[in-house]
Motif scaffolding. Structure first.
Motif, PDB file in Angstrom:
ATOM      1  N   GLU A 148      -3.927  -9.535 -26.552  1.00  0.00           N
ATOM      2  CA  GLU A 148      -3.807  -8.570 -27.646  1.00  0.00           C
ATOM      3  C   GLU A 148      -4.946  -8.739 -28.648  1.00  0.00           C
ATOM      4  O   GLU A 148      -5.458  -7.762 -29.195  1.00  0.00           O
ATOM      5  N   MET A 149      -5.365  -9.979 -28.884  1.00  0.00           N
ATOM      6  CA  MET A 149      -6.487 -10.198 -29.796  1.00  0.00           C
ATOM      7  C   MET A 149      -7.770  -9.618 -29.221  1.00  0.00           C
ATOM      8  O   MET A 149      -8.589  -9.042 -29.945  1.00  0.00           O
ATOM      9  N   ALA A 150      -7.995  -9.773 -27.929  1.00  0.00           N
ATOM     10  CA  ALA A 150      -9.171  -9.175 -27.290  1.00  0.00           C
ATOM     11  C   ALA A 150      -9.140  -7.661 -27.433  1.00  0.00           C
ATOM     12  O   ALA A 150     -10.170  -7.017 -27.702  1.00  0.00           O
ATOM     13  N   ASP A 151      -7.950  -7.084 -27.243  1.00  0.00           N
ATOM     14  CA  ASP A 151      -7.793  -5.643 -27.395  1.00  0.00           C
ATOM     15  C   ASP A 151      -8.084  -5.218 -28.836  1.00  0.00           C
ATOM     16  O   ASP A 151      -8.708  -4.177 -29.084  1.00  0.00           O
ATOM     17  N   ASN A 152      -7.661  -6.034 -29.795  1.00  0.00           N
ATOM     18  CA  ASN A 152      -7.941  -5.743 -31.207  1.00  0.00           C
ATOM     19  C   ASN A 152      -9.434  -5.774 -31.500  1.00  0.00           C
ATOM     20  O   ASN A 152      -9.947  -4.974 -32.291  1.00  0.00           O
ATOM     21  N   ILE A 153     -10.138  -6.724 -30.900  1.00  0.00           N
ATOM     22  CA  ILE A 153     -11.591  -6.807 -31.096  1.00  0.00           C
ATOM     23  C   ILE A 153     -12.251  -5.517 -30.624  1.00  0.00           C
ATOM     24  O   ILE A 153     -13.135  -4.972 -31.297  1.00  0.00           O
ATOM     25  N   MET A 154     -11.820  -5.022 -29.483  1.00  0.00           N
ATOM     26  CA  MET A 154     -12.369  -3.765 -28.972  1.00  0.00           C
ATOM     27  C   MET A 154     -12.058  -2.614 -29.933  1.00  0.00           C
ATOM     28  O   MET A 154     -12.922  -1.765 -30.210  1.00  0.00           O
ATOM     29  N   THR A 155     -10.848  -2.598 -30.471  1.00  0.00           N
ATOM     30  CA  THR A 155     -10.455  -1.545 -31.415  1.00  0.00           C
ATOM     31  C   THR A 155     -11.331  -1.566 -32.666  1.00  0.00           C
ATOM     32  O   THR A 155     -11.818  -0.525 -33.125  1.00  0.00           O
ATOM     33  N   VAL A 156     -11.521  -2.743 -33.221  1.00  0.00           N
ATOM     34  CA  VAL A 156     -12.348  -2.885 -34.419  1.00  0.00           C
ATOM     35  C   VAL A 156     -13.771  -2.423 -34.146  1.00  0.00           C
ATOM     36  O   VAL A 156     -14.370  -1.662 -34.918  1.00  0.00           O
ATOM     37  N   TYR A 157     -14.314  -2.882 -33.036  1.00  0.00           N
ATOM     38  CA  TYR A 157     -15.706  -2.549 -32.730  1.00  0.00           C
ATOM     39  C   TYR A 157     -15.899  -1.051 -32.551  1.00  0.00           C
ATOM     40  O   TYR A 157     -16.820  -0.453 -33.120  1.00  0.00           O
ATOM     41  N   GLN A 158     -15.034  -0.440 -31.752  1.00  0.00           N
ATOM     42  CA  GLN A 158     -15.195   0.989 -31.479  1.00  0.00           C
ATOM     43  C   GLN A 158     -15.101   1.818 -32.755  1.00  0.00           C
ATOM     44  O   GLN A 158     -15.851   2.793 -32.935  1.00  0.00           O
ATOM     45  N   ALA A 159     -14.193   1.444 -33.656  1.00  0.00           N
ATOM     46  CA  ALA A 159     -14.037   2.209 -34.894  1.00  0.00           C
ATOM     47  C   ALA A 159     -15.188   1.944 -35.860  1.00  0.00           C
ATOM     48  O   ALA A 159     -15.700   2.877 -36.493  1.00  0.00           O
ATOM     49  N   SER A 160     -15.613   0.694 -35.976  1.00  0.00           N
ATOM     50  CA  SER A 160     -16.627   0.362 -36.983  1.00  0.00           C
ATOM     51  C   SER A 160     -18.043   0.715 -36.542  1.00  0.00           C
ATOM     52  O   SER A 160     -18.874   1.102 -37.373  1.00  0.00           O
ATOM     53  N   ILE A 161     -18.344   0.623 -35.242  1.00  0.00           N
ATOM     54  CA  ILE A 161     -19.697   0.978 -34.796  1.00  0.00           C
ATOM     55  C   ILE A 161     -19.937   2.484 -34.968  1.00  0.00           C
ATOM     56  O   ILE A 161     -21.057   2.931 -35.251  1.00  0.00           O
ATOM     57  N   LYS A 162     -18.854   3.249 -34.869  1.00  0.00           N
ATOM     58  CA  LYS A 162     -18.966   4.690 -35.112  1.00  0.00           C
ATOM     59  C   LYS A 162     -19.362   4.952 -36.567  1.00  0.00           C
ATOM     60  O   LYS A 162     -20.220   5.795 -36.856  1.00  0.00           O
ATOM     61  N   LYS A 163     -18.761   4.202 -37.496  1.00  0.00           N
ATOM     62  CA  LYS A 163     -19.101   4.359 -38.905  1.00  0.00           C
ATOM     63  C   LYS A 163     -20.529   3.898 -39.183  1.00  0.00           C
ATOM     64  O   LYS A 163     -21.243   4.517 -39.975  1.00  0.00           O
ATOM     65  N   ILE A 164     -20.942   2.814 -38.545  1.00  0.00           N
ATOM     66  CA  ILE A 164     -22.299   2.303 -38.753  1.00  0.00           C
ATOM     67  C   ILE A 164     -23.330   3.346 -38.345  1.00  0.00           C
ATOM     68  O   ILE A 164     -24.327   3.573 -39.044  1.00  0.00           O
ATOM     69  N   ASN A 165     -23.119   3.978 -37.217  1.00  0.00           N
ATOM     70  CA  ASN A 165     -24.038   5.031 -36.778  1.00  0.00           C
ATOM     71  C   ASN A 165     -24.011   6.220 -37.740  1.00  0.00           C
ATOM     72  O   ASN A 165     -25.056   6.799 -38.075  1.00  0.00           O
ATOM     73  N   GLU A 166     -22.796   6.561 -38.201  1.00  0.00           N
ATOM     74  CA  GLU A 166     -22.652   7.678 -39.139  1.00  0.00           C
ATOM     75  C   GLU A 166     -23.330   7.372 -40.471  1.00  0.00           C
ATOM     76  O   GLU A 166     -23.922   8.252 -41.094  1.00  0.00           O
ATOM     77  N   TYR A 167     -23.282   6.111 -40.901  1.00  0.00           N
ATOM     78  CA  TYR A 167     -23.867   5.707 -42.184  1.00  0.00           C
ATOM     79  C   TYR A 167     -25.338   5.320 -42.063  1.00  0.00           C
ATOM     80  O   TYR A 167     -25.944   4.861 -43.034  1.00  0.00           O
ATOM     81  N   HIS A 168     -25.926   5.488 -40.877  1.00  0.00           N
ATOM     82  CA  HIS A 168     -27.346   5.173 -40.645  1.00  0.00           C
ATOM     83  C   HIS A 168     -27.657   3.693 -40.907  1.00  0.00           C
ATOM     84  O   HIS A 168     -28.689   3.355 -41.482  1.00  0.00           O
ATOM     85  N   MET A 169     -26.767   2.816 -40.449  1.00  0.00           N
ATOM     86  CA  MET A 169     -26.989   1.378 -40.601  1.00  0.00           C
ATOM     87  C   MET A 169     -27.214   0.688 -39.253  1.00  0.00           C
ATOM     88  O   MET A 169     -27.112  -0.530 -39.141  1.00  0.00           O
ATOM     89  N   THR A 170     -27.556   1.470 -38.236  1.00  0.00           N
ATOM     90  CA  THR A 170     -27.753   0.898 -36.907  1.00  0.00           C
ATOM     91  C   THR A 170     -28.867  -0.129 -36.905  1.00  0.00           C
ATOM     92  O   THR A 170     -28.743  -1.218 -36.341  1.00  0.00           O
ATOM     93  N   SER A 171     -29.989   0.196 -37.551  1.00  0.00           N
ATOM     94  CA  SER A 171     -31.115  -0.748 -37.599  1.00  0.00           C
ATOM     95  C   SER A 171     -30.749  -2.004 -38.389  1.00  0.00           C
ATOM     96  O   SER A 171     -31.110  -3.118 -38.008  1.00  0.00           O
ATOM     97  N   LEU A 172     -30.035  -1.828 -39.502  1.00  0.00           N
ATOM     98  CA  LEU A 172     -29.605  -2.971 -40.301  1.00  0.00           C
ATOM     99  C   LEU A 172     -28.764  -3.923 -39.457  1.00  0.00           C
ATOM    100  O   LEU A 172     -28.918  -5.149 -39.537  1.00  0.00           O
ATOM    101  N   TYR A 173     -27.904  -3.350 -38.621  1.00  0.00           N
ATOM    102  CA  TYR A 173     -27.030  -4.162 -37.771  1.00  0.00           C
ATOM    103  C   TYR A 173     -27.805  -4.816 -36.635  1.00  0.00           C
ATOM    104  O   TYR A 173     -27.752  -6.044 -36.445  1.00  0.00           O
ATOM    105  N   GLN A 174     -28.544  -4.000 -35.885  1.00  0.00           N
ATOM    106  CA  GLN A 174     -29.188  -4.515 -34.671  1.00  0.00           C
ATOM    107  C   GLN A 174     -30.436  -5.336 -34.950  1.00  0.00           C
ATOM    108  O   GLN A 174     -30.688  -6.334 -34.252  1.00  0.00           O
ATOM    109  N   ASP A 175     -31.209  -4.949 -35.960  1.00  0.00           N
ATOM    110  CA  ASP A 175     -32.498  -5.599 -36.193  1.00  0.00           C
ATOM    111  C   ASP A 175     -32.443  -6.733 -37.201  1.00  0.00           C
ATOM    112  O   ASP A 175     -33.370  -7.549 -37.267  1.00  0.00           O
ATOM    113  N   ILE A 176     -31.362  -6.786 -38.004  1.00  0.00           N
ATOM    114  CA  ILE A 176     -31.280  -7.847 -39.024  1.00  0.00           C
ATOM    115  C   ILE A 176     -30.048  -8.727 -38.812  1.00  0.00           C
ATOM    116  O   ILE A 176     -30.175  -9.932 -38.584  1.00  0.00           O
ATOM    117  N   GLU A 177     -28.860  -8.148 -38.885  1.00  0.00           N
ATOM    118  CA  GLU A 177     -27.657  -8.980 -38.873  1.00  0.00           C
ATOM    119  C   GLU A 177     -27.437  -9.701 -37.540  1.00  0.00           C
ATOM    120  O   GLU A 177     -27.084 -10.888 -37.533  1.00  0.00           O
TER     121      GLU A 177
END
Length: 892
Positions: free
Chosen positions: A471-500
C-alpha cells in the motif's frame, strides 16, 4: 451525560518532574530515571478518581516547531531544553499509558492545547474535564467543559468553571486570549504590549472587553499607558493570535475510540519493568477485582479475518502458506510489473535512520502491487536487472533509500523522488505527514500496527508487513503522478530535473563522507567552557550576595527584583530579551547573559556533539531537502548549520572539525547574497552601482540615508544601515525595526521612509510582490520555485501581515537557496571532470566546505570560486570569499 477527561501530557509530565526532581532518586535497575513517570502515574489516578471518566485522551506536543512559529519565530524561544534526566521519561510515560490502555495522541506542528481544544469542541455531548497547569486552557471553559488547574506540586488542583473564573479574575473564558494579547506570556515568549502587566490588562478588559476595542479606543487612554498601547498594536494582535487555541484540527478518532477500559494486568507488568513496587501493591487488588478477559489464543487460520486491502493488492500477493510464513518469504511479483514505471517502497525496520535496516521492498505499477523479502530480492536476477535500468523507478526520499540500500547490499536506480515532487508542487508540504494528509494517503494498517513503536521495533507479521509495504508503494505512485502533473503545469520541470534531483545525489555523497570531529578537542573546549561557566557563576553569586539556583526563574526573579530591586512589572520576567533591557543598570545582568550563552554552547555543542561522532571518527549530518517552504536546506542529527559564528565562543566549536590526514579544509562563502539578489531582482540602480563599485553596501546605505560622506560614516550609522538593509529583505515593519534599533516607532518609520526614498525601486518591487501574491496566492523565485502563501488572504490582520512579509522575503531567500544549489552542482561536476580527490563535505546556507588534499589546494580554490561566481547571471557581480585552514575555525 458521559464524562470525557482530556489531559495535557507535556504540562503534567513537566509538573511531575519538577515536583519530584529534588527528592529521593528513583531509577530502574538500569539506572534510567523514573521520578517524573511515578508522579505522572499518581496524578493520573487522582484525576481518574475525581472525574470517573467514560473516555480519556492524553495529548502531547510532537516537537519544537508548530504553526505558531511560522507566525512568530521566537514563539516559546526562551524555553530551555528538557532536563537530561527527564528526556528518557517522555517515552516511558507513553509506555505507562499504553499499559493502562489510555489513548494518547500527538501531531506534527500541532500543540497539545490545539488537540485538546479540538477534541472538546467535537464532543459537546460529553461533560469534559481538562487536566493541565496551562492557564491558556481556561479559554476552553464553557457549560460542558471545566478545567482542573494544577497550581502547585502534584496535589493542588482547582476546578475552574465560567463562574469560578469570573469570581477569581473578573473575565469570561474567551477573554483569556485578550488578556494574553495585552500582557503577553513569558512562559510561551508571547510579547503582548511592552510595559502592560496583568493588573492593567484586566482593567482594560473590564473597560473595553477585547483587545480590538482597547486598540480602537487608545486615544481615550492617558499618559504613558496611551503611548504603550499605541506603540503596541501589532504586537497585541500577534499575541492574541498566538494565544488562541486552534479548535478545528482534523482528528482521525472520536470519543468512542477513547473509551477508558483499564487493563490492570498490563499496567502492573509495566510497573514491574520499571521497578515501581509501591504502585504494583496499589493496583494488585484492582487486578483481582477485574473480570477475566476472554482467551487470547489466536483463532484458527481458516477463520482468521483477512486484512482489508484493495483488490489490486490482494490479487498479486499470493496466499501465505505455513511454509511461507515461517521462512518469511513471498513469491516474486509477476513479470508485468517489470515493464513501465514502477514505484518502490523500502520496508524498513525503524523510522530512526541510524537503526534502520531493510526487510524487503514493496513494488507498485500503479495498478498492481507486490512484496519481496530482502533475501528473495537478492536472488531474483530478473527483478534486480529491472531495478538497475534507467526506466522510471519512483521512490520516496531516495537519498535516505540510497544509504539504506548500500547497507543492505542492493542497488536500485531511482529516477524520481515523490517526496521532492510533492514539496515542489506545494511548498507547505515540508514533512511526510503533511504529504500524506494533502493526498489523503491511508493504508489499512498503521506502521505501529505492523512494526510497533519506533523506540521498540519488533519483527512484523509477514502478511501485515506485505500489505503495508504494498500500500505504501501504491501511495508513492499516487503522490508522484499527482505532483509531477502540477510541476509540469507550474513550469518547474527544469528546477526538479536539473537542480533538485542531481542535488539529492550530491547530498547523499556528502552525508556518506561526513567530516572528522575530534572528541578530544570537544572535551577540551567543554572543560574550558565549564571553567568559564563556574567563573561566571561565582561572580553572579558575589554580586547577588549569596548562592542560589541561577537556572530557576523563581529564585533568579527573587534575586533581581527583591534583593537587587531592579525595576519590574508584575510579570517579573527573567527571559533574555527582558534582561538585555537592564544592561548597564546592574553588573549582574551581563554575567547572567554570558552564563546562559556558555551553558547553551556547552550542552548543545561542546558536550552534545560528542554523541554524534561515529565509529569512523566522523559526524554524518543529514541534509533535509524538503523541510523548508523557501527551498533552503536544513541539517539535522546533528544540526551543523546552527553553530554560531557571531561571537568567538561560538566559533570555537569549529576547531573540533578537522580535515583528513594530508588534507586541509577550504571554506567558500558568498558575500551578502540576499542583498545582491534584492538589488538585481528589484533592478535598483543605486544599489547595483554600489555593488559594482565594490564599496561596502552597509557603508553606502549609511552614506545615502544619513547624507554623509564615506569618511563621516560612524560605526553606529553603519550598524543601523545594516539592520535596515537586512530588515527590508524580511519585510520588516517600523515596530520591528524600532525594537531592533532601540528607537521609537516614529524614528524607525522615518528611517524606513528615507531608505525607500533612497532606493525607490525596492519599494516598488516589494509592493509588486505583495500585489502579485494577493492576486495569485503565491510568489516565485528567479527559477520559478513557488512559495504558496495562503496567509495573504487570512481574516486576521496579523496573519495577513505575516503573509505580506513572507511574500516579500520568499523570492529573495528562495533565489539565494537556488543559487547555492546550482553552485554545488557546477562544482561537483567540475571536480568529477578534473578527477580530483577533494570532496564537498558541508553546506551551511551560503557557505560550502571541502576536504582537500594539500597538493590540490590551488586547483580547488580556482574551481570552487568559478563554480560559485558563475552559478547565475545577475545584474550585480557575485563574489565569494575562499579561505584555507587546518580546521573549520581557521578555514572560516
Amino acid at each position: 451525560m458521559k464524562k470525557l477527561l482530556l489531559v495535557d501530557g507535556n504540562s503534567m509530565l513537566f509538573r511531575a518532574y519538577y515536583a519530584t526532581a529534588y527528592g529521593a532518586k528513583m531509577t530502574t535497575r538500569d539506572g534510567i530515571p523514573t521520578n517524573a513517570v511515578f508522579a505522572f502515574a499518581n496524578m493520573m489516578q487522582k484525576a481518574i478518581d475525581a472525574v470517573q471518566p467514560d473516555a480519556m485522551l492524553v495529548a502531547f506536543d510532537a516537537g519544537k516547531h508548530t504553526f505558531r512559529h511560522d507566525l512568530y519565530a521566537d514563539y516559546k524561544g526562551t524555553r530551555k531544553p528538557a532536563p537530561d534526566d527527564l528526556v528518557p521519561q517522555f517515552g516511558m510515560a507513553r509506555d505507562y499509558l499504553d499499559g493502562f490502555h489510555i489513548k494518547w495522541v500527538e501531531m506534527p506542528d500541532i500543540e497539545a492545547d490545539d488537540l485538546i481544544g479540538s477534541m472538546s469542541k467535537e464532543n459537546p455531548d460529553y461533560m469534559t474535564t481538562i487536566l493541565t497547569s496551562d492557564h491558556d486552557m481556561l479559554q476552553l471553559i464553557d457549560d460542558t467543559t471545566r478545567v482542573l488547574l494544577m497550581r502547585k506540586g502534584i496535589s493542588d488542583m482547582s476546578e475552574m468553571t465560567p463562574a469560578s473564573l469570573k469570581e477569581e479574575m473578573g473575565i469570561e473564558p474567551l477573554q483569556i486570549i485578550d488578556l494574553k494579547g495585552l500582557m503577553g506570556d513569558t512562559s510561551d515568549n508571547i510579547p503582548g504590549i511592552k510595559g502592560i502587566g496583568e493588573k492593567t490588562a484586566l482593567k482594560l478588559l473590564a473597560d473595553y472587553g477585547t483587545v480590538e476595542n482597547v486598540l480602537a479606543h487608545d486615544s481615550e487612554l492617558k499618559g504613558a499607558l496611551q503611548k504603550k498601547v499605541q506603540s503596541g498594536h501589532e504586537s497585541a494582535m500577534l499575541s492574541k493570535t498566538l494565544a488562541t487555541i486552534k479548535r478545528d484540527v482534523p482528528l482521525n478518532f472520536n470519543a468512542e475510540d477513547c473509551m477508558f477500559q483499564p487493563d490492570y494486568a498490563s499496567l502492573i507488568h509495566f510497573f514491574e519493568t520499571v521497578g515501581m513496587n509501591s504502585l504494583i501493591k496499589r493496583y494488585t487488588p484492582m487486578l483481582s477485582a477485574q473480570p477475566a478477559k476472554e482467551s487470547a489464543e489466536p483463532a484458527p487460520a481458516a477463520v482468521k479475518p483477512a486484512p482489508v486491502v484493495p483488490e489490486a493488492i490482494l490479487s498479486v500477493i499470493p496466499p501465505l502458506t505455513k511454509e511461507h510464513t515461517e521462512s518469511r518469504r513471498v513469491v516474486k511479483c509477476p513479470a508485468t510489473v517489470y515493464h513501465g514505471a514502477i514505484a518502490v517502497y523500502l520496508d524498513q525496520s525503524d523510522d530512526n535512520f541510524a537503526r534502520a535496516e531493510v526487510y524487503g521492498i514493496g513494488i507498485s505499477n500503479g495498478t498492481d502491487s507486490t512484496y519481496l523479502m530482502l533475501e528473495d530480492l537478492k536472488k531474483d536476477e530478473a527483478l534486480l536487472k529491472r531495478l538497475s535500468l534507467p526506466d522510471p523507478i519512483i521512490g520516496f526520499d531516495i537519498k535516505r533509500n540510497a544509504h539504506l540500500l548500500k547497507r543492505a547490499g542492493v542497488a536500485i536506480a531511482f529516477s524520481d523522488d515523490a517526496m521532492i515532487t510533492a514539496s515542489l508542487s506545494d511548498s507547505s508540504l515540508t514533512s511526510t505527514d503533511k504529504i500524506n494528509a494533502a493526498y489523503a494517503l491511508e493504508t489499512s494498517l498503521s506502521r505501529e500496527d505492523v512494526y510497533g513503536k519506533p523506540s521498540k521495533p519488533k519483527m512484523p507479521l509477514l502478511d501485515e508487513q506485505a500489505v503495508y509495504s504494498c500500500e505504501m508503494a501504491d501511495n508513492i505512485m499516487t503522490v508522484y503522478q499527482a505532483s509531477i502533473k502540477k510541476i509540469n503545469e507550474y513550469h518547474m520541470t527544469s528546477l526538479y530535473q536539473d537542480i533538485e534531483l542531481p542535488l539529492s545525489a550530491i547530498l547523499c555523497n556528502m552525508e556518506d563522507t561526513g567530516i572528522l570531529c575530534s572528541a578530544k578537542i570537544l572535551s577540551s573546549i567543554a572543560a574550558d567552557m565549564k571553567g568559564q561557566i563556574d567563573a561566571e557563576q561565582a561572580e553572579i553569586y558575589h554580586l547577588a550576595g549569596h548562592e542560589f539556583n541561577i537556572n530557576s526563574p523563581k529564585q533568579l526573579g527573587e534575586v533581581l527584583y527583591d534583593d537587587l530591586q531592579l525595576p519590574t512589572g508584575k510579570k517579573r520576567s527573567t527571559s533574555a530579551d527582558v534582561l538585555e533591557q537592564f544592561i548597564g543598570v546592574h553588573p549582574i545582568i551581563e554575567h547572567l547573559l554570558v552564563y546562559r550563552k556558555l551553558q547553551k554552547l556547552y550542552s548543545t555543542y561542546a558536550e552534545g556533539l560528542q554523541k554524534y561522532i561515529s565509529k569512523d571518527g566522523r559526524i554524518h549530518t543529514i541534509y533535509n531537502q524538503c523541510a523548508t517552504s523557501t527551498g533552503r536546506l536544513s541539517s539535522s542529527e546533528p544540526n551543523l548549520q546552527n553553530i554560531s559564528v557571531r561571537d568567538e565562543q561560538g566559533k570555537t566549536i569549529r576547531k573540533a572539525f578537522l580535515p583528513d590526514e594530508g588534507c586541509v579544509l577550504i571554506s567558500s562563502d558568498y558575500h551578502q547574497i540576499e542583498l545582491r539578489m534584492l538589488a538585481s531582482m528589484a533592478d535598483e540602480d543605486h544599489m547595483i552601482a554600489a555593488f559594482q563599485s565594490g564599496i561596502d553596501i552597509h557603508t553606502r546605505t549609511a552614506m545615502d540615508v544619513f547624507g554623509v560622506s564615506e569618511d563621516e560614516v560612524t560605526p553606529l550609522m553603519r550598524r543601523r544601515a545594516k539592520t535596515v538593509n537586512f530588515g527590508i529583505v524580511y519585510g520588516i515593519s517600523d515596530f520591528g525595526l524600532a525594537q531592533q534599533l532601540g528607537v521609537t516607532r516614529k524614528e524607525a518609520g522615518d528611517f524606513i521612509a528615507k531608505y525607500y526614498e533612497t532606493y525607490p525601486k525596492i519599494r516598488t518591487y516589494m509592493d509588486s510582490l505583495v500585489s502579485f501574491c494577493e492576486e495569485h496566492g503565491y510568489v516565485e523565485t528567479l527559477l520559478g520555485r513557488r512559495r504558496d502563501i495562503p496567509e495573504i488572504h487570512d481574516k486576521s490582520h496579523t496573519v495577513r501581515e505575516f503573509g505580506k512579509r513572507a511574500a516579500m522575503n520568499a523570492p529573495i531567500q528562495g533565489s539565494a537557496a537556488d543559487l547555492i544549489k546550482i553552485a554545488m552542482i557546477h562544482i561537483d561536476q567540475a571536480m568529477k571532470t578534473a578527477g580530483v580527490r577533494s570532496k564537498m563535505i558541508l553546506q551551511v546556507h551560503d557557505e560550502l566546505i571541502f576536504n582537500v588534499p594539500k597538493e590540490e589546494v590551488e586547483q580547488m580554490k580556482q574551481l570552487i570560486n568559478d563554480g560559485m561566481v558563475h552559478a547565475m547571471s545577475l545584474k550585480v557581480p557575485l563574489t565569494a570569499e575562499t579561505s584555507v585552514g587546518t580546521d573549520w575555525y581557521e578555514a572560516k
